[in-house]
Scaffold this motif. Structure first.
Motif, PDB file in Angstrom:
ATOM      1  N   ALA A   1       0.867  -1.178   0.000  1.00 39.62           N
ATOM      2  CA  ALA A   1       0.000   0.000   0.000  1.00 39.62           C
ATOM      3  C   ALA A   1       0.905   1.229   0.000  1.00 39.62           C
ATOM      4  O   ALA A   1       1.612   1.486   0.976  1.00 39.62           O
ATOM      5  CB  ALA A   1      -0.918   0.005   1.212  1.00 39.62           C
ATOM      6  N   THR A   2       0.913   1.961  -1.096  1.00 39.56           N
ATOM      7  CA  THR A   2       1.765   3.142  -1.201  1.00 39.56           C
ATOM      8  C   THR A   2       1.126   4.374  -0.568  1.00 39.56           C
ATOM      9  O   THR A   2       1.696   5.464  -0.628  1.00 39.56           O
ATOM     10  CB  THR A   2       2.097   3.439  -2.673  1.00 39.56           C
ATOM     11  OG1 THR A   2       0.871   3.561  -3.423  1.00 39.56           O
ATOM     12  CG2 THR A   2       2.937   2.317  -3.268  1.00 39.56           C
ATOM     13  N   GLY A   3      -0.019   4.197   0.049  1.00 40.88           N
ATOM     14  CA  GLY A   3      -0.675   5.289   0.752  1.00 40.88           C
ATOM     15  C   GLY A   3      -2.092   4.878   1.113  1.00 40.88           C
ATOM     16  O   GLY A   3      -2.650   3.929   0.571  1.00 40.88           O
ATOM     17  N   GLY A   4      -2.678   5.576   2.062  1.00 40.16           N
ATOM     18  CA  GLY A   4      -4.075   5.352   2.387  1.00 40.16           C
ATOM     19  C   GLY A   4      -4.367   4.046   3.091  1.00 40.16           C
ATOM     20  O   GLY A   4      -5.510   3.583   3.061  1.00 40.16           O
ATOM     21  N   PHE A   5      -3.373   3.429   3.767  1.00 42.12           N
ATOM     22  CA  PHE A   5      -3.673   2.168   4.439  1.00 42.12           C
ATOM     23  C   PHE A   5      -4.486   2.426   5.709  1.00 42.12           C
ATOM     24  O   PHE A   5      -4.511   3.530   6.259  1.00 42.12           O
ATOM     25  CB  PHE A   5      -2.409   1.364   4.729  1.00 42.12           C
ATOM     26  CG  PHE A   5      -1.282   2.110   5.376  1.00 42.12           C
ATOM     27  CD1 PHE A   5      -1.170   2.167   6.753  1.00 42.12           C
ATOM     28  CD2 PHE A   5      -0.303   2.726   4.598  1.00 42.12           C
ATOM     29  CE1 PHE A   5      -0.121   2.837   7.348  1.00 42.12           C
ATOM     30  CE2 PHE A   5       0.750   3.399   5.196  1.00 42.12           C
ATOM     31  CZ  PHE A   5       0.838   3.462   6.581  1.00 42.12           C
ATOM     32  N   SER A   6      -5.136   1.371   6.194  1.00 46.97           N
ATOM     33  CA  SER A   6      -6.163   1.530   7.226  1.00 46.97           C
ATOM     34  C   SER A   6      -5.546   1.752   8.604  1.00 46.97           C
ATOM     35  O   SER A   6      -4.337   1.628   8.808  1.00 46.97           O
ATOM     36  CB  SER A   6      -7.058   0.288   7.258  1.00 46.97           C
ATOM     37  OG  SER A   6      -6.422  -0.770   7.958  1.00 46.97           O
ATOM     38  N   VAL A   7      -6.434   2.014   9.581  1.00 47.83           N
ATOM     39  CA  VAL A   7      -5.997   2.301  10.945  1.00 47.83           C
ATOM     40  C   VAL A   7      -5.469   1.053  11.653  1.00 47.83           C
ATOM     41  O   VAL A   7      -4.943   1.151  12.763  1.00 47.83           O
ATOM     42  CB  VAL A   7      -7.149   2.903  11.770  1.00 47.83           C
ATOM     43  CG1 VAL A   7      -7.531   4.268  11.246  1.00 47.83           C
ATOM     44  CG2 VAL A   7      -8.356   1.960  11.796  1.00 47.83           C
ATOM     45  N   LYS A   8      -5.582  -0.109  11.033  1.00 53.45           N
ATOM     46  CA  LYS A   8      -5.041  -1.330  11.641  1.00 53.45           C
ATOM     47  C   LYS A   8      -3.519  -1.296  11.699  1.00 53.45           C
ATOM     48  O   LYS A   8      -2.906  -2.084  12.427  1.00 53.45           O
ATOM     49  CB  LYS A   8      -5.501  -2.551  10.854  1.00 53.45           C
ATOM     50  CG  LYS A   8      -6.997  -2.806  10.943  1.00 53.45           C
ATOM     51  CD  LYS A   8      -7.469  -3.792   9.892  1.00 53.45           C
ATOM     52  CE  LYS A   8      -6.830  -5.153  10.038  1.00 53.45           C
ATOM     53  NZ  LYS A   8      -7.384  -6.122   9.062  1.00 53.45           N
ATOM     54  N   TYR A   9      -2.916  -0.390  10.949  1.00 53.82           N
ATOM     55  CA  TYR A   9      -1.462  -0.299  10.905  1.00 53.82           C
ATOM     56  C   TYR A   9      -1.038   1.149  11.149  1.00 53.82           C
ATOM     57  O   TYR A   9      -1.663   2.084  10.655  1.00 53.82           O
ATOM     58  CB  TYR A   9      -0.937  -0.774   9.542  1.00 53.82           C
ATOM     59  CG  TYR A   9      -1.386  -2.177   9.200  1.00 53.82           C
ATOM     60  CD1 TYR A   9      -0.723  -3.281   9.732  1.00 53.82           C
ATOM     61  CD2 TYR A   9      -2.489  -2.393   8.385  1.00 53.82           C
ATOM     62  CE1 TYR A   9      -1.137  -4.576   9.437  1.00 53.82           C
ATOM     63  CE2 TYR A   9      -2.905  -3.683   8.078  1.00 53.82           C
ATOM     64  CZ  TYR A   9      -2.230  -4.762   8.612  1.00 53.82           C
ATOM     65  OH  TYR A   9      -2.652  -6.042   8.338  1.00 53.82           O
ATOM     66  N   GLY A  10       0.051   1.298  11.904  1.00 53.34           N
ATOM     67  CA  GLY A  10       0.494   2.650  12.220  1.00 53.34           C
ATOM     68  C   GLY A  10       1.985   2.715  12.478  1.00 53.34           C
ATOM     69  O   GLY A  10       2.740   1.784  12.205  1.00 53.34           O
ATOM     70  N   ASP A  11       2.412   3.879  13.008  1.00 54.03           N
ATOM     71  CA  ASP A  11       3.806   4.171  13.348  1.00 54.03           C
ATOM     72  C   ASP A  11       4.716   4.224  12.131  1.00 54.03           C
ATOM     73  O   ASP A  11       5.918   4.033  12.255  1.00 54.03           O
ATOM     74  CB  ASP A  11       4.342   3.170  14.374  1.00 54.03           C
ATOM     75  CG  ASP A  11       5.486   3.764  15.194  1.00 54.03           C
ATOM     76  OD1 ASP A  11       5.359   4.917  15.639  1.00 54.03           O
ATOM     77  OD2 ASP A  11       6.516   3.084  15.362  1.00 54.03           O
TER      78      ASP A  11
ATOM     79  N   LEU B   1       4.909   6.545   8.119  1.00 55.94           N
ATOM     80  CA  LEU B   1       4.293   7.649   7.375  1.00 55.94           C
ATOM     81  C   LEU B   1       3.994   7.344   5.924  1.00 55.94           C
ATOM     82  O   LEU B   1       3.116   7.987   5.339  1.00 55.94           O
ATOM     83  CB  LEU B   1       5.211   8.884   7.425  1.00 55.94           C
ATOM     84  CG  LEU B   1       5.516   9.484   8.798  1.00 55.94           C
ATOM     85  CD1 LEU B   1       6.360  10.747   8.620  1.00 55.94           C
ATOM     86  CD2 LEU B   1       4.248   9.796   9.571  1.00 55.94           C
ATOM     87  N   SER B   2       4.728   6.416   5.300  1.00 61.51           N
ATOM     88  CA  SER B   2       4.672   6.356   3.841  1.00 61.51           C
ATOM     89  C   SER B   2       3.994   5.118   3.268  1.00 61.51           C
ATOM     90  O   SER B   2       3.100   5.233   2.444  1.00 61.51           O
ATOM     91  CB  SER B   2       6.083   6.473   3.252  1.00 61.51           C
ATOM     92  OG  SER B   2       6.547   7.799   3.342  1.00 61.51           O
ATOM     93  N   SER B   3       4.427   3.921   3.646  1.00 61.44           N
ATOM     94  CA  SER B   3       3.906   2.746   2.962  1.00 61.44           C
ATOM     95  C   SER B   3       3.786   1.571   3.910  1.00 61.44           C
ATOM     96  O   SER B   3       4.358   1.555   5.007  1.00 61.44           O
ATOM     97  CB  SER B   3       4.798   2.365   1.774  1.00 61.44           C
ATOM     98  OG  SER B   3       5.982   1.730   2.218  1.00 61.44           O
ATOM     99  N   LEU B   4       3.051   0.558   3.449  1.00 64.04           N
ATOM    100  CA  LEU B   4       2.834  -0.670   4.208  1.00 64.04           C
ATOM    101  C   LEU B   4       3.029  -1.853   3.271  1.00 64.04           C
ATOM    102  O   LEU B   4       2.370  -1.940   2.231  1.00 64.04           O
ATOM    103  CB  LEU B   4       1.414  -0.688   4.787  1.00 64.04           C
ATOM    104  CG  LEU B   4       0.908  -2.028   5.325  1.00 64.04           C
ATOM    105  CD1 LEU B   4       1.665  -2.417   6.587  1.00 64.04           C
ATOM    106  CD2 LEU B   4      -0.591  -1.979   5.586  1.00 64.04           C
ATOM    107  N   LEU B   5       3.938  -2.750   3.622  1.00 59.18           N
ATOM    108  CA  LEU B   5       4.108  -4.004   2.897  1.00 59.18           C
ATOM    109  C   LEU B   5       3.603  -5.137   3.789  1.00 59.18           C
ATOM    110  O   LEU B   5       4.151  -5.375   4.865  1.00 59.18           O
ATOM    111  CB  LEU B   5       5.573  -4.231   2.527  1.00 59.18           C
ATOM    112  CG  LEU B   5       5.884  -5.584   1.849  1.00 59.18           C
ATOM    113  CD1 LEU B   5       5.139  -5.714   0.531  1.00 59.18           C
ATOM    114  CD2 LEU B   5       7.384  -5.752   1.642  1.00 59.18           C
TER     115      LEU B   5
END
Length: 837
Positions: free
Chosen positions: A217-227, A229-233
């Protein structure tokens, strides 16, 4: 509309809402049987997590049957009335639902299937959300194995996606939509991975042979993930294949390592499976016999076991142990010394998945992560960026590099996820907690890096102290509540609130986020998201950073978490032949960005006072304030741009994807606005594969991108050298004198100026073509696969950086600067083989 759930079904309501029944007096008269016989039900079947179309799904209603095309689309002819629809797709939970086809055709049904991930093989649960992050892209493990130039490394495959850039050609670190590498979060089966690289980024910690899926997710990922700023793999491991006997497996050999996977079912008919895999470099074994040196090498041992003690429950255990080491002696014409690296990684977790009634699910994960790394150099190098203006090589200076870095991160974590289906809503809640013990140690007893323009650079900047040793114990945690609502048959909304707290800063932060999907037609989807993202300070992030910050300094008591407001919106359109086109724009606003503080005036004057230069040479003293390792939240910034992504994942001889990204990334710090280190204005990628026959396939990856910003030298200045032997006989040994060579000639070094000169120029255009030929002796169903690959087919000399060299200038009293291209991969041929058994 009503839905019926089979014991193993997962459903997400994304269908047409059944209109309320008309009063008896308003019911239209039943038409003659000959007038109404059949209706058409058509729509698209998509994945709940990625929103990608699912090809090859079976859609049935009574005796009517259809198979979705590469775009996930289908059409059925059914008797008029309420039709019960069943959808079955490989790798997904089946869905049984009822559609109202009494009065008219159903032409825009969107049926969303939840992925049957390895950890939930026999758990009947509610899918997490019908709305994925707008900028999410799913990468199949086979794409990692077959993308030319990827070297079986997921991060090199991700570099071909829109908005994603490699920070260096050799490295796996990523800059995503104008963000820094330390702003990316990697999660494996619900556990945070702090060191996802091997061999300094040449390959990754993840074996594609054992992965169920990768999703970025290069942006806009859900509140289930944090800490971050930019991306989620998100990485999901797969279970062992238990339906093919007690044991089966595969083996492969690539340019970086050899790999063996063994897997099978549990003994005595128990429901579950096991999987064990080992990877190891092999070139070091050969090189050691020839050179008697320990070349960089790694070995991984991974084990996973899964057991379903009863219907609706599953227990999974995972362990990954990795060791990386190198011990090299350097002896050449321009360098002599030793290089050493030792990195140990241990990762383990226990996961329990269970259903809650027939409409809820629970995931509990307890994890442990321990990374211990030391890296050091003790060598003398020919310093071509410092010399006197004499024609012979004896005028070139020598740099004594004595440097050691240690970084330890130990993380005990727990994560709890809960979800319920409540009418047209999917409600999710959960929490995570981390207990961290971290250590960072820098020791520099030799010369500083003369080409590190930023004083806090991890590459040995002038602002680093001789010794920085810091140990930190901290706790951080987060909790979230999220609701996904199918407001209309064409509209789904996801709203959430996340709470984060870190003992490092003592802050409690709230992060609201929202995303939406609007599907005006079966082939078109409009998506958007907005929200706040935060990132707490910590050495676990410093491991991926370009700069060193000292969080034990007194100033750390004043630091805050970094923040970024993000928004994105896009349109996705599916075409015939399996083509999907996606266009998306984004905007990020960064505040409270952590940077190294500028040298205070008192410290600057004290440093400048050490220079004992005669009056004629005093203009050569570097008087500009240095960037130090003392952290401050004085940075801000923004990034914005748009992506175009065209994808044809399968279903024909020609497959692949292509993308174009235009972006702009800026930072405001030190009193000026300047381009961010990874500001890339243009990037084009084409990954294509063509299967001539079931046995022969050719593929190529083409990448063209504008260069990153760089700090160009302003000129040369007289170099300084510490006078520890009282060479000027003034009785002072704590001073800096003008540097001179053995003949007494002044030595000069490259002058990069101060902060006003940061990122004032750009690297040239990057371009590379990688090609691969694959042969499967017995086709796709066979056991063998052999391939030959050439990285950088055109042997283009790209520039990951410029190395400034000083050369003799007969027309001046000073040497001149010649910049040479550096940090590029040359043409590199390789072969590989895979075998299943």
């Amino acid at each position: 509309m009503t839905s019926v759930i089979s014991p193993r079904a997962v459903f997400v309501l994304s269908l047409l809402v059944v209109p309320p029944a008309l009063p008896a007096q308003a019911q239209p008269p039943a038409p003659p049987a000959a007038a109404v016989q059949e209706r058409t039900i058509s729509g698209v079947v998509v994945d709940a997590d990625s929103q990608a179309p699912i090809a090859g799904a079976e859609v049935t209603s009574g005796t009517a049957r259809a198979i979705t095309d590469p775009a996930g689309r289908f059409a059925l002819r059914v008797p008029a009335g309420e039709a019960e629809i069943t959808i079955v797709a490989m790798g997904h939970f089946p869905l049984v639902t009822t559609l109202d086809a009494r009065l008219a055709d159903v032409t825009a049904a969107e049926l969303t299937l939840a992925r049957d991930a390895g950890f939930a093989t026999s758990v009947a649960v509610v899918a997490s959300a019908p709305t994925a992050a707008p900028a999410a892209e799913t990468v199949a493990p086979v794409q990692v194995l077959r993308t030319p130039g990827a070297l079986d490394n997921i991060y090199r495959t991700l570099q071909t996606l829109p908005g994603v850039a490699a920070t260096q050609e050799f490295s796996s670190r990523l800059s995503v939509r104008g963000g820094a590498p330390d702003q990316n979060l990697t999660m494996m089966d619900g556990v945070e991975v702090h060191d996802p690289y091997r061999l300094f980024g040449l390959t990754s910690a993840f074996n594609p042979e054992t992965i169920q899926r990768f999703e970025l997710a290069t942006g806009g990922f859900s509140v289930k993930y944090g800490d971050r700023l930019s991306s989620l793999l998100v990485i999901e491991n797969r279970d062992g294949r238990s339906g093919q006997g007690m044991m089966n497996g595969s083996a492969s050999l690539s340019i970086t390592d050899a790999n063996v996977v063994l897997e099978g079912g549990l003994p005595k008919g128990a429901r579950g499976s096991w999987l064990v895999t080992g990877r190891r470099t092999y070139y070091d074994l050969v090189a050691a016999r020839i050179t008697n040196q320990d070349f960089p090498a790694f070995q991984d041992l991974q084990a996973r076991g899964s057991w379903a003690p009863s219907d609706g429950t599953r227990l999974t255990a995972f362990n990954l142990t990795s060791r990386q080491a190198a011990q090299l002696d350097i002896d050449s014409d321009d360098a002599r010394g030793a290089f050493q690296d030792d990195t140990d990684n241990d990762l383990a977790w226990l996961r329990f998945d269970a259903t809650i009634g027939t409409r809820g699910q629970s995931h509990t994960v307890v994890g442990f992560s321990d990374t211990r790394s030391t890296f050091g150099i003790d060598a003398a190098f020919q310093n071509t960026s410092q010399r006197s203006n004499a024609p012979d090589d004896d005028s070139i200076s020598t740099a004594n590099v004595v440097f050691e870095r240690a970084l330890n991160v130990r993380d005990y974590s727990v994560r709890q996820e809960l979800a319920w289906a409540l009418g047209g809503h999917v409600v999710e809640a959960g929490f995570e907690a981390h207990q961290l013990t971290t250590l960072q140690r820098f020791q520099i007893t030799g010369d500083r890096n003369p080409v590190a323009a930023n004083g806090s650079s991890v590459q040995g900047g002038a602002g680093l102290p001789d010794l920085l040793q810091s140990t930190a114990k901290s706790n951080r945690g987060g909790a979230w509540l999220q609701d996904t609502w199918q407001a209309l048959s064409t509209v789904s909304l996801q709203t959430g609130l996340r709470l984060d707290r870190s003992s490092f800063t003592g802050e409690t932060l709230l992060s609201p986020r929202v995303s939406a999907t609007y599907s005006p037609g079966g082939a078109t989807r409009i998506i958007g998201a907005a929200g706040l993202y935060t990132q707490s300070p910590g050495y676990e992030k410093q491991a991926q950073s370009d700069y060193v910050l000292d969080f034990t300094n007194e100033a750390v008591k004043l630091v805050r978490s970094e923040r970024a407001w993000q928004a994105s919106a896009g349109v996705e359109r599916q075409f015939g032949g399996g083509l999907t086109l996606k266009v998306e724009g984004y905007y990020k606003r960064f505040t409270d960005v952590l940077i190294g503080r500028l040298e205070p005036e008192e410290e600057r004057l004290a440093r400048v006072a050490l220079y004992d230069f005669p009056a004629a040479l005093r203009p050569n003293i570097p008087t500009e304030p240095l960037i130090t390792t003392v952290p401050t939240n004085d940075g801000t910034g923004r990034s914005y741009g748009f992506d175009i992504f065209l994808n044809r994942p399968g279903g024909g001889k020609l497959t692949g994807w292509t993308s174009y990204t235009w972006g702009r990334a800026e930072r405001e710090a030190y009193g000026r606005l300047y381009p961010f280190e990874y500001d890339r204005r243009h990037a084009f990628t084409l990954v294509s594969s063509y299967a001539f026959t079931p046995r022969w396939e050719v593929a190529a990856t083409t990448r063209i991108a504008s260069g990153f910003p760089r700090t160009a030298p302003l000129g040369v200045r007289v170099a300084g050298r510490e006078d520890r032997l009282d060479l000027d006989a003034d009785g002072i040994t704590d001073e800096i004198l003008p540097a001179r060579d053995a003949r007494g000639l002044l030595e000069y070094s490259v002058d990069f100026g101060g902060v006003n000169n940061l990122n004032n120029a750009r690297l040239p255009v990057f371009a590379r073509v990688d090609a691969r030929v694959t042969w499967r002796p017995r086709g796709a169903a066979g056991r063998w696969e052999l391939y030959a690959e050439v990285i950088n087919v055109l042997n283009r000399q790209n520039a990951g950086a410029f190395d400034p060299e000083l050369v003799y200038d007969p027309e001046s009293d000073r040497p001149r600067i010649v910049e040479r291209r550096d940090q590029a991969i040359p043409r590199l041929p390789t072969v590989g083989v895979r075998f299943r058994f």
